[in-house]
Design a protein around this motif. Structure first.
Motif, PDB file in Angstrom:
ATOM      1  N   ILE A 215       0.831  -1.195   0.000  1.00 15.66           N
ATOM      2  CA  ILE A 215       0.000   0.000   0.000  1.00 15.66           C
ATOM      3  C   ILE A 215       0.870   1.251   0.000  1.00 15.66           C
ATOM      4  N   THR A 216       0.587   2.145  -0.917  1.00 19.71           N
ATOM      5  CA  THR A 216       1.358   3.388  -1.023  1.00 19.71           C
ATOM      6  C   THR A 216       0.512   4.638  -0.822  1.00 19.71           C
ATOM      7  N   ASN A 217      -0.807   4.532  -0.986  1.00 13.76           N
ATOM      8  CA  ASN A 217      -1.641   5.739  -0.888  1.00 13.76           C
ATOM      9  C   ASN A 217      -1.885   6.118   0.567  1.00 13.76           C
ATOM     10  N   VAL A 218      -1.521   7.351   0.889  1.00 14.76           N
ATOM     11  CA  VAL A 218      -1.723   7.895   2.229  1.00 14.76           C
ATOM     12  C   VAL A 218      -2.914   8.843   2.169  1.00 14.76           C
ATOM     13  N   LEU A 219      -3.906   8.594   2.997  1.00 17.68           N
ATOM     14  CA  LEU A 219      -5.098   9.451   3.000  1.00 17.68           C
ATOM     15  C   LEU A 219      -4.736  10.841   3.492  1.00 17.68           C
ATOM     16  N   PRO A 220      -5.331  11.871   2.909  1.00 19.30           N
ATOM     17  CA  PRO A 220      -5.024  13.233   3.360  1.00 19.30           C
ATOM     18  C   PRO A 220      -5.635  13.512   4.730  1.00 19.30           C
ATOM     19  N   PRO A 221      -4.972  14.350   5.531  1.00 23.98           N
ATOM     20  CA  PRO A 221      -5.550  14.730   6.824  1.00 23.98           C
ATOM     21  C   PRO A 221      -6.567  15.851   6.642  1.00 23.98           C
ATOM     22  N   LYS A 222      -7.040  16.387   7.776  1.00 27.28           N
ATOM     23  CA  LYS A 222      -7.999  17.493   7.790  1.00 27.28           C
ATOM     24  C   LYS A 222      -9.275  17.141   7.048  1.00 27.28           C
ATOM     25  N   THR A 223      -9.816  15.973   7.372  1.00 33.58           N
ATOM     26  CA  THR A 223     -11.076  15.545   6.784  1.00 33.58           C
ATOM     27  C   THR A 223     -12.233  16.028   7.663  1.00 33.58           C
ATOM     28  N   LYS A 224     -13.443  15.605   7.321  1.00 33.22           N
ATOM     29  CA  LYS A 224     -14.618  16.084   8.039  1.00 33.22           C
ATOM     30  C   LYS A 224     -14.814  15.388   9.377  1.00 33.22           C
TER      31      LYS A 224
END
Length: 394
Positions: free
Chosen positions: A218-227
């Motif tokens: 796995i390489t995709n890192v979810l972005p922070p500052k979500t809802k």
């Protein structure tokens, strides 16, 4: 290192009766005296957010590097990295708070795993100082309350885990075996010691893939500052000392200690590792407040320490409150207490939860109340700590 003491600018109304001019009725006084520690007691027409607030000073004390994984709280894609942070040799506190939120293309069972990788040049030793691992559940209040109580009570392990340079291992082996269904929370609370630099990753994957295999794939890192979620990142503040600046006197009536409100007690600031951006932990969840309150009685009364769900009217997520803390000896022995003790949550006024009753000294001598408090996961903040003068010999 010299610590900077930060005097919190809390508006102090004149100490007297509560702002509504009320005192405990004789029946309420008796109900509190009869109640078990941690029990819910009805205090009709008494609870308010307008009690005079206790002026206090707060300063950080030495503690571990602190990491929290709670942004995004809900991991909406089948496979992704929810957090990746680097730590230096030393003590680390890590709070895991993530939910399987996959709905597309359909709801599916997942694993949420925390992996630690040795990024140093020598073998890394990991020693667990505090360990709390709970099976995933949709009962967030239960996980938050019981997890915090278990963390406060946890003792160091004698086991040492060795990790070769460049290798990765699960931080918590139990997470490899848990099946996380849709909307279930994975809640873990850890404090550990490492002697090499390390990388900590939280990821979601399928049930057949191990954490080590998923880390390679796995390489995709979810972005922070979500809802959703309080925040994620690494923070330099993990412990606070709090003490009042003026001795509480029972003759002056009810008062309240308010921490973790984001206003008088600001949220801690850190850094989010994958973007390098400033991170804010809305709620200060996982931060330990070591509280010392000086008090005396010049009118012969004692003090009842209570709390209540003051945020119940805010929204549907604030409909309940469940907490845990360690409190010094009073009528009940010193120890850790779940709040409430006799049921899962307290809902709203007129429900108050009894934490402890402190008896006065015969000569009015000054005493100290000691608490270890941390904002309770899954509950809305703040959770006010109310000190109510009480007649202990009615």
């Amino acid at each position: 290192m010299k610590l900077k003491r930060n005097l919190i600018a809390v508006t102090l109304l004149s100490f007297g009766l509560s702002s509504s001019g009320q005192q405990l009725t004789k029946q309420q006084n008796l109900d509190l005296l009869k109640a078990e520690q941690g029990a819910i007691v009805r205090l009709d027409n008494f609870l308010t957010e307008k009690y005079p607030q206790i002026v206090y000073q707060k300063y950080p004390t030495p503690g571990p590097q602190y990491i929290i994984s709670d942004d995004p709280e809900y991991i909406r894609v089948p496979e992704a990295i929810a957090l990746r942070e680097n730590v230096v040799p030393g003590t680390v506190r890590f709070y895991l708070y993530n939910v399987n939120g996959v709905k597309e293309p359909q709801k599916m069972d997942r694993k949420i795993i925390a992996i630690i990788k040795n990024t140093g040049k020598a073998p890394m030793r990991i020693k667990m100082l505090k360990y709390v691992s709970q099976p995933p559940s949709t009962n967030y209040f239960k996980l938050g309350k019981e997890g915090l109580a278990a963390f406060l009570a946890a003792q160091p392990s004698e086991d040492i885990v060795l990790v070769k340079p460049g290798e990765a291992v699960p931080l918590d082996n139990k997470l490899e075996n848990y099946v996380v269904k849709y909307d279930e929370l994975v809640h873990g609370f850890y404090e550990f010691l490492v002697d090499q630099p390390a990388e900590i990753t939280v990821l979601q994957t399928d049930l057949k893939t191990s954490g080590k295999e998923a880390l390679k794939r796995i390489t995709n890192v979810l972005p922070p500052k979500t809802k959703s979620g309080a925040g994620r990142g690494i923070y330099g503040v993990s412990n606070y000392h709090v003490n009042n600046t003026e001795v509480i006197d029972t003759k002056n009536g009810t008062s309240a200690l308010i921490v973790a409100d984001g206003a008088t007690d600001p949220w801690i600031i850190g850094r989010e590792g994958t973007t390098g951006q400033q991170a804010k932990l809305a709620g200060n969840y996982g931060v330990m407040y070591n509280v010392e309150l000086k008090w005396k009685s010049t009118d012969g009364k004692g003090l009842a320490l209570i709390t209540w769900n003051s945020r119940s009217a805010d929204n549907q997520w604030c409909s309940g409150m469940a907490a845990a803390m360690k409190v010094s000896e009073g009528k009940f022995k010193e120890g850790i207490i779940q709040l409430p003790k006799d049921q899962l949550v307290t809902k709203a006024a007129p429900e108050a939860v009894l934490i402890q009753i402190f008896k006065p000294k015969a000569n009015g001598e000054e005493q100290t109340i000691k608490l270890t408090y941390s904002p309770p996961g899954a509950s809305c903040l703040p959770t006010p700590l109310i000190l109510v003068p009480i007649d202990v010999n009615p």
